[in-house]
Design a protein around this motif. Structure first.
Motif, PDB file in Angstrom:
ATOM      1  N   ALA A 171       0.721   3.283  -0.670  1.00 55.84           N
ATOM      2  CA  ALA A 171      -0.199   2.163  -0.456  1.00 55.84           C
ATOM      3  C   ALA A 171      -0.602   1.541  -1.789  1.00 55.84           C
ATOM      4  O   ALA A 171      -0.836   2.255  -2.772  1.00 55.84           O
ATOM      5  CB  ALA A 171      -1.432   2.651   0.292  1.00 55.84           C
ATOM      6  N   SER A 172      -0.677   0.215  -1.831  1.00 52.05           N
ATOM      7  CA  SER A 172      -1.092  -0.482  -3.053  1.00 52.05           C
ATOM      8  C   SER A 172      -2.524  -0.983  -2.965  1.00 52.05           C
ATOM      9  O   SER A 172      -3.264  -0.933  -3.934  1.00 52.05           O
ATOM     10  CB  SER A 172      -0.187  -1.686  -3.327  1.00 52.05           C
ATOM     11  OG  SER A 172       1.139  -1.270  -3.468  1.00 52.05           O
ATOM     12  N   ASP A 173      -2.897  -1.483  -1.809  1.00 49.95           N
ATOM     13  CA  ASP A 173      -4.249  -2.007  -1.654  1.00 49.95           C
ATOM     14  C   ASP A 173      -5.273  -0.877  -1.843  1.00 49.95           C
ATOM     15  O   ASP A 173      -5.161   0.176  -1.207  1.00 49.95           O
ATOM     16  CB  ASP A 173      -4.414  -2.612  -0.247  1.00 49.95           C
ATOM     17  CG  ASP A 173      -5.806  -3.164  -0.051  1.00 49.95           C
ATOM     18  OD1 ASP A 173      -6.042  -4.294  -0.483  1.00 49.95           O
ATOM     19  OD2 ASP A 173      -6.659  -2.433   0.507  1.00 49.95           O
ATOM     20  N   PRO A 174      -6.252  -1.085  -2.737  1.00 45.51           N
ATOM     21  CA  PRO A 174      -7.199   0.006  -3.037  1.00 45.51           C
ATOM     22  C   PRO A 174      -8.019   0.463  -1.824  1.00 45.51           C
ATOM     23  O   PRO A 174      -8.318   1.656  -1.710  1.00 45.51           O
ATOM     24  CB  PRO A 174      -8.110  -0.580  -4.130  1.00 45.51           C
ATOM     25  CG  PRO A 174      -7.765  -2.009  -4.267  1.00 45.51           C
ATOM     26  CD  PRO A 174      -6.463  -2.274  -3.585  1.00 45.51           C
ATOM     27  N   THR A 175      -8.363  -0.475  -0.934  1.00 46.54           N
ATOM     28  CA  THR A 175      -9.148  -0.079   0.253  1.00 46.54           C
ATOM     29  C   THR A 175      -8.286   0.758   1.202  1.00 46.54           C
ATOM     30  O   THR A 175      -8.759   1.737   1.789  1.00 46.54           O
ATOM     31  CB  THR A 175      -9.693  -1.325   0.990  1.00 46.54           C
ATOM     32  OG1 THR A 175     -10.298  -2.196   0.033  1.00 46.54           O
ATOM     33  CG2 THR A 175     -10.709  -0.945   2.038  1.00 46.54           C
ATOM     34  N   LEU A 176      -7.017   0.365   1.344  1.00 49.45           N
ATOM     35  CA  LEU A 176      -6.102   1.129   2.203  1.00 49.45           C
ATOM     36  C   LEU A 176      -5.887   2.534   1.631  1.00 49.45           C
ATOM     37  O   LEU A 176      -5.969   3.536   2.353  1.00 49.45           O
ATOM     38  CB  LEU A 176      -4.757   0.387   2.331  1.00 49.45           C
ATOM     39  CG  LEU A 176      -3.727   1.025   3.268  1.00 49.45           C
ATOM     40  CD1 LEU A 176      -4.217   1.057   4.713  1.00 49.45           C
ATOM     41  CD2 LEU A 176      -2.382   0.279   3.184  1.00 49.45           C
ATOM     42  N   LYS A 177      -5.664   2.579   0.324  1.00 48.10           N
ATOM     43  CA  LYS A 177      -5.467   3.866  -0.364  1.00 48.10           C
ATOM     44  C   LYS A 177      -6.681   4.773  -0.169  1.00 48.10           C
ATOM     45  O   LYS A 177      -6.544   5.946   0.187  1.00 48.10           O
ATOM     46  CB  LYS A 177      -5.288   3.580  -1.861  1.00 48.10           C
ATOM     47  CG  LYS A 177      -4.043   4.220  -2.481  1.00 48.10           C
ATOM     48  CD  LYS A 177      -4.067   3.963  -3.977  1.00 48.10           C
ATOM     49  CE  LYS A 177      -2.705   3.723  -4.600  1.00 48.10           C
ATOM     50  NZ  LYS A 177      -1.674   4.693  -4.382  1.00 48.10           N
ATOM     51  N   ALA A 178      -7.865   4.202  -0.404  1.00 46.41           N
ATOM     52  CA  ALA A 178      -9.109   4.976  -0.278  1.00 46.41           C
ATOM     53  C   ALA A 178      -9.325   5.430   1.171  1.00 46.41           C
ATOM     54  O   ALA A 178      -9.780   6.549   1.419  1.00 46.41           O
ATOM     55  CB  ALA A 178     -10.299   4.143  -0.749  1.00 46.41           C
TER      56      ALA A 178
END
Ligand SMILES: [Fe+2]
Ligand SMILES: [Fe+2]
Length: 168
Positions: free
Chosen positions: A40-47
């Protein structure tokens, strides 16, 4: 399961069998999530994936608690459904080069996993209640609530950001 005997005779057997199915699925998800976090690249998705990894560790422990409460041995039975959902996730993410399209695909794949968990926990809770095990139903409900919350968060993130970015 043997060829000559049907191992699931009663509703109670069916409950325990399905508990072993979700136990297998939760452990399989635990192994799959680190790769999804990495991709995942998007920080919210990763978190979000990171948070759900921690929750999934608790899901495994809660399922083990239900085995103990019900006096059944905590063991897994292979769940081809979750194997299929996860191998499809690995396949599709291996075919996407664009990071924003990949994020949209990962969110969708994670929702397929959540929906599988939601159907299993919904059934297990109904069966636990039917069997007079409201105590087991209560523990399973905590897992179901977190699966539903994760699913809702993924819908919100996909529709407010990920899908738009993937399409632009
Ligand atoms: Fe879970
Ligand atoms: Fe989940």
């Amino acid at each position: 399961m043997g060829f000559f005997s049907k191992d699931i005779q009663t509703m109670d057997d069916l409950f325990v069998h399905t508990l072993r199915d979700i136990y297998y699925a939760e452990k399989r998800i635990l192994k799959a999530l680190p790769e999804m976090i990495e991709k995942a690249s998007d920080p919210t998705l990763k978190a979000g994936f990171r948070q759900h990894l921690q929750e999934t560790e608790q899901h495994v422990l809660r399922v083990e608690e239900v085995f103990r409460m019900h006096g059944a041995e905590a063991k897994t039975v292979t769940c081809p459904a979750i194997d299929g959902i996860i191998s499809e996730t690995e396949e599709i993410s291996g075919e996407i080069a664009d990071t924003e399209v990949l994020d949209a695909a990962l969110a969708a794949a994670a929702q397929a996993v959540e929906h599988y968990e939601i159907t299993r926990y919904g059934t297990l809770i109904a069966w636990a209640r039917q069997l007079g095990r409201t105590d087991c139903a209560g523990v399973l409900q905590r897992n179901l609530d977190e699966e539903k919350a994760t699913d809702a968060k993924l819908t919100k993130l996909a529709e407010s950001k990920l899908n738009m970015r993937a399409a632009s």
